[in-house]
Design a protein around this motif. Sequence first.
Motif, PDB file in Angstrom:
ATOM      1  N   MET A   1       0.822  -1.198   0.000  1.00  0.00           N
ATOM      2  CA  MET A   1       0.000   0.000   0.000  1.00  0.00           C
ATOM      3  C   MET A   1       0.867   1.263   0.000  1.00  0.00           C
ATOM      4  O   MET A   1       0.550   2.232  -0.645  1.00  0.00           O
ATOM      5  N   CYS A   2       1.959   1.232   0.753  1.00  0.00           N
ATOM      6  CA  CYS A   2       2.857   2.390   0.815  1.00  0.00           C
ATOM      7  C   CYS A   2       4.015   2.278  -0.170  1.00  0.00           C
ATOM      8  O   CYS A   2       4.867   3.156  -0.221  1.00  0.00           O
ATOM      9  N   CYS A   3       4.064   1.166  -0.891  1.00  0.00           N
ATOM     10  CA  CYS A   3       5.128   0.911  -1.860  1.00  0.00           C
ATOM     11  C   CYS A   3       6.507   0.848  -1.225  1.00  0.00           C
ATOM     12  O   CYS A   3       7.498   1.308  -1.800  1.00  0.00           O
ATOM     13  N   VAL A   4       6.586   0.317  -0.008  1.00  0.00           N
ATOM     14  CA  VAL A   4       7.872   0.050   0.634  1.00  0.00           C
ATOM     15  C   VAL A   4       7.821  -1.371   1.176  1.00  0.00           C
ATOM     16  O   VAL A   4       6.760  -1.877   1.528  1.00  0.00           O
ATOM     17  N   THR A   5       8.980  -1.989   1.249  1.00  0.00           N
ATOM     18  CA  THR A   5       9.024  -3.348   1.784  1.00  0.00           C
ATOM     19  C   THR A   5       8.875  -3.299   3.304  1.00  0.00           C
ATOM     20  O   THR A   5       9.204  -2.278   3.931  1.00  0.00           O
ATOM     21  N   PRO A   6       8.400  -4.385   3.904  1.00  0.00           N
ATOM     22  CA  PRO A   6       8.309  -4.424   5.375  1.00  0.00           C
ATOM     23  C   PRO A   6       9.672  -4.186   6.036  1.00  0.00           C
ATOM     24  O   PRO A   6       9.756  -3.514   7.063  1.00  0.00           O
TER      25      PRO A   6
ATOM     26  N   TYR B   1      12.206  -2.377   4.897  1.00  0.00           N
ATOM     27  CA  TYR B   1      12.540  -0.952   4.815  1.00  0.00           C
ATOM     28  C   TYR B   1      11.687  -0.149   5.793  1.00  0.00           C
ATOM     29  O   TYR B   1      12.187   0.751   6.474  1.00  0.00           O
ATOM     30  N   PHE B   2      10.418  -0.471   5.885  1.00  0.00           N
ATOM     31  CA  PHE B   2       9.538   0.225   6.825  1.00  0.00           C
ATOM     32  C   PHE B   2      10.074   0.091   8.251  1.00  0.00           C
ATOM     33  O   PHE B   2      10.147   1.072   8.994  1.00  0.00           O
TER      34      PHE B   2
ATOM     35  N   THR C   1      12.114   6.436  15.501  1.00  0.00           N
ATOM     36  CA  THR C   1      11.612   6.357  16.877  1.00  0.00           C
ATOM     37  C   THR C   1      12.653   5.892  17.887  1.00  0.00           C
ATOM     38  O   THR C   1      12.453   6.063  19.094  1.00  0.00           O
ATOM     39  N   GLY C   2      13.711   5.257  17.397  1.00  0.00           N
ATOM     40  CA  GLY C   2      14.706   4.701  18.300  1.00  0.00           C
ATOM     41  C   GLY C   2      14.309   3.346  18.860  1.00  0.00           C
ATOM     42  O   GLY C   2      15.011   2.783  19.695  1.00  0.00           O
TER      43      GLY C   2
END
Length: 85
Positions: A1-6, A8-9, A17-18
């Motif tokens: 949906m966001c066009c990024v791999t899990p 990379y997310f 966030t650390g």
Amino acid sequence: MCCVTPTYFCHVFKRSTGRTLTEYVNMLRVQEAEALLRGGRHTVQEIARMVGYSDAGYFARVFRTCKGISPGRYARGGEAAGMMT
């Protein structure tokens, strides 16, 4: 949906966030569990299920890691040695 791999997310999430995504979700679950434990209407096993843990033993380990105290002792009004939130 966001066009990024899990992967990379998760990398971006930790950089922003650390904390890892798992650490963050556990923190949110423990915060909800704290409120439920203070309410005193449910057992630790019930609260574990209510906040998303199928294994009450694992929930207790996560809670102790985050709060420095067992959920049962927390529910009885015990003080944490070193809160990590």
